[in-house]
Design an enzyme around this catalytic site. Structure first.
Site, PDB file in Angstrom:
ATOM      1  N   TYR A   1     -12.028 -12.757   5.557  1.00  0.00           N
ATOM      2  CA  TYR A   1     -11.679 -11.360   5.256  1.00  0.00           C
ATOM      3  C   TYR A   1     -12.740 -10.408   5.788  1.00  0.00           C
ATOM      4  CZ  TYR A   1      -7.328 -12.073   2.882  1.00  0.00           C
ATOM      5  OH  TYR A   1      -6.004 -12.364   2.647  1.00  0.00           O
TER       6      TYR A   1
ATOM      7  N   ASN B   1       1.085  -3.240   4.979  1.00  0.00           N
ATOM      8  CA  ASN B   1      -0.242  -3.301   5.590  1.00  0.00           C
ATOM      9  C   ASN B   1      -1.330  -3.031   4.564  1.00  0.00           C
ATOM     10  OD1 ASN B   1       1.092  -3.792   7.913  1.00  0.00           O
ATOM     11  ND2 ASN B   1       0.743  -1.791   8.840  1.00  0.00           N
ATOM     12  N   VAL B   2      -2.424  -3.742   4.734  1.00  0.00           N
ATOM     13  CA  VAL B   2      -3.548  -3.596   3.813  1.00  0.00           C
ATOM     14  C   VAL B   2      -4.684  -2.811   4.466  1.00  0.00           C
ATOM     15  CG1 VAL B   2      -2.972  -5.740   2.607  1.00  0.00           C
ATOM     16  CG2 VAL B   2      -4.533  -5.840   4.565  1.00  0.00           C
TER      17      VAL B   2
ATOM     18  N   HIS C   1       1.132  -4.754  -0.653  1.00  0.00           N
ATOM     19  CA  HIS C   1       0.285  -5.951  -0.580  1.00  0.00           C
ATOM     20  C   HIS C   1      -1.193  -5.649  -0.807  1.00  0.00           C
ATOM     21  CE1 HIS C   1       3.669  -8.163   1.801  1.00  0.00           C
ATOM     22  NE2 HIS C   1       3.865  -8.181   0.516  1.00  0.00           N
TER      23      HIS C   1
ATOM     24  N   CYS D   1     -10.368  -9.606 -14.810  1.00  0.00           N
ATOM     25  CA  CYS D   1     -10.946  -8.860 -15.940  1.00  0.00           C
ATOM     26  C   CYS D   1     -10.699  -7.371 -15.757  1.00  0.00           C
ATOM     27  CB  CYS D   1     -12.440  -9.144 -16.077  1.00  0.00           C
ATOM     28  SG  CYS D   1     -13.487  -8.211 -14.928  1.00  0.00           S
TER      29      CYS D   1
ATOM     30  N   CYS E   1     -17.738  -9.778 -15.499  1.00  0.00           N
ATOM     31  CA  CYS E   1     -17.472 -11.040 -16.218  1.00  0.00           C
ATOM     32  C   CYS E   1     -18.056 -12.281 -15.537  1.00  0.00           C
ATOM     33  CB  CYS E   1     -15.970 -11.210 -16.422  1.00  0.00           C
ATOM     34  SG  CYS E   1     -15.104 -11.720 -14.938  1.00  0.00           S
TER      35      CYS E   1
ATOM     36  N   GLY F   1       7.759  -2.339  12.764  1.00  0.00           N
ATOM     37  CA  GLY F   1       6.761  -3.380  12.996  1.00  0.00           C
ATOM     38  C   GLY F   1       6.652  -4.422  11.917  1.00  0.00           C
TER      39      GLY F   1
ATOM     40  N   GLU G   1      10.219  -6.784  19.416  1.00  0.00           N
ATOM     41  CA  GLU G   1      11.146  -7.905  19.648  1.00  0.00           C
ATOM     42  C   GLU G   1      12.487  -7.624  18.976  1.00  0.00           C
ATOM     43  OE1 GLU G   1       9.264 -11.569  18.369  1.00  0.00           O
ATOM     44  OE2 GLU G   1       7.389 -10.919  19.283  1.00  0.00           O
TER      45      GLU G   1
ATOM     46  N   ALA H   1       5.729   0.659  18.768  1.00  0.00           N
ATOM     47  CA  ALA H   1       5.757   1.711  17.744  1.00  0.00           C
ATOM     48  C   ALA H   1       5.042   2.975  18.208  1.00  0.00           C
ATOM     49  CB  ALA H   1       5.108   1.186  16.455  1.00  0.00           C
TER      50      ALA H   1
END
Ligand code: NAD
Length: 248
Positions: free
Chosen positions: A68, A99-100, A118, A130, A150, A187, A215, A231
């Protein structure tokens, strides 16, 4: 009439429009998609079950955080593209996104108008739930660390395979999808459920669906308006100059 003109006419007549986007919206910002045939898709290189699941995190949390953090540093260098910018010119349009990456907001979309199905890669949250959550500097993301509240591990504030979508966001997205006259789908491979079910919800409610994807889709129903291409090129052609809003 060309498909583009047909789509613009449908949008001009629509009293309530929203956008449902996926990784292809950000592809031209240099952010890899998950699926796709361009050879760069993330899941053609990595195992999703090791990197984007609770089981994968429990097995090797440092590996997941490292992956990540690599995506975060790539994102820190990226910029919104012409597709994000075209959408940001319509602040009254609700953006339902898988999308994140936060690029819609960085392009100028009001944060309140973006529904993140998401989650976001720009924050970490407690893996033991927590309730602790904190923003992460994308350019210098921290290594695996303990929750200050925590002591459990912190993990990216994204939705992993097998996890439920955030209930409030998901309920709001479903409520909106069921009231639309037009849904612009950009997309997305529309293969990740339940998110992709929003397209079916909109259709069931009588909405016209306009899709933009590089596509063509075998499954895209004949009554939808399918625009095949990038796009960043097609979205400005589709929405520039129109007055678009989501009536809630
Ligand atoms: P996906 O990778 O499954 O599909 C991407 C789609 O975009 C494909 O159908 C591809 O043909 C299309 N595409 C590629 N380049 C395009 C372009 N320039 N213009 C238009 N279309 C283009 O992505 P998805 O449907 O969003 O689904 C899966 C999951 O991937 C989501 O859960 C999302 O959270 C996650 N994801 C997010 C990001 C991000 O935040 N940018 C990146 C990768 C994956």
């Amino acid at each position: 009439m060309s498909r583009l003109l047909e789509a613009r006419r449908a949008l001009a007549e629509s009293r309530s429009t929203a956008v449902f986007s996926g990784a292809g919206l950000s592809a031209e910002s240099g952010i890899a998609t998950f699926r796709g045939n361009d050879g760069h898709a993330l899941w053609s290189k990595f195992n999703p079950l090791e990197l984007a699941s609770v089981a994968g995190f429990d097995e090797n949390p440092a590996r997941v955080i490292e992956w990540y953090n690599w995506r975060r540093t790539e994102l820190a260098k990226a910029r919104p593209n012409a597709a994000h910018t075209a959408l940001a010119k319509h602040p009254g349009l609700v953006q339902i996104t898988q999308n994140v990456d936060g690029l819609l907001e960085r392009a100028g979309c009001p944060a309140a108008a973006v529904l993140h199905l998401h989650g976001t890669i720009g924050a970490d949250r407690c893996n033991a739930a927590c309730g602790h959550e904190e923003a992460v500097d994308l350019a210098q993301p921290p290594p695996l660390r303990a929750c200050p509240r925590c002591g459990a591990h912190l993990r990216p504030a994204v939705v992993w395979f097998g996890e439920a979508l955030p209930p409030a966001v998901w309920n709001e997205a479903q409520r909106i999808a069921a009231r639309l006259e037009c849904l612009i789908v950009v997309g997305t491979s529309a293969t990740v459920y339940p998110a992709a079910g929003l397209i079916e919800d909109a259709v069931a409610a009588g909405s016209t669906v306009i899709s933009i994807n590089t596509e063509p889709s075998a499954s895209f129903a004949a009554e939808h308006i399918e625009l095949v291409g990038a796009a960043s090129v097609l979205l400005p052609q589709l929405v520039d100059g129109l007055a678009l809003a989501t009536s809630l």
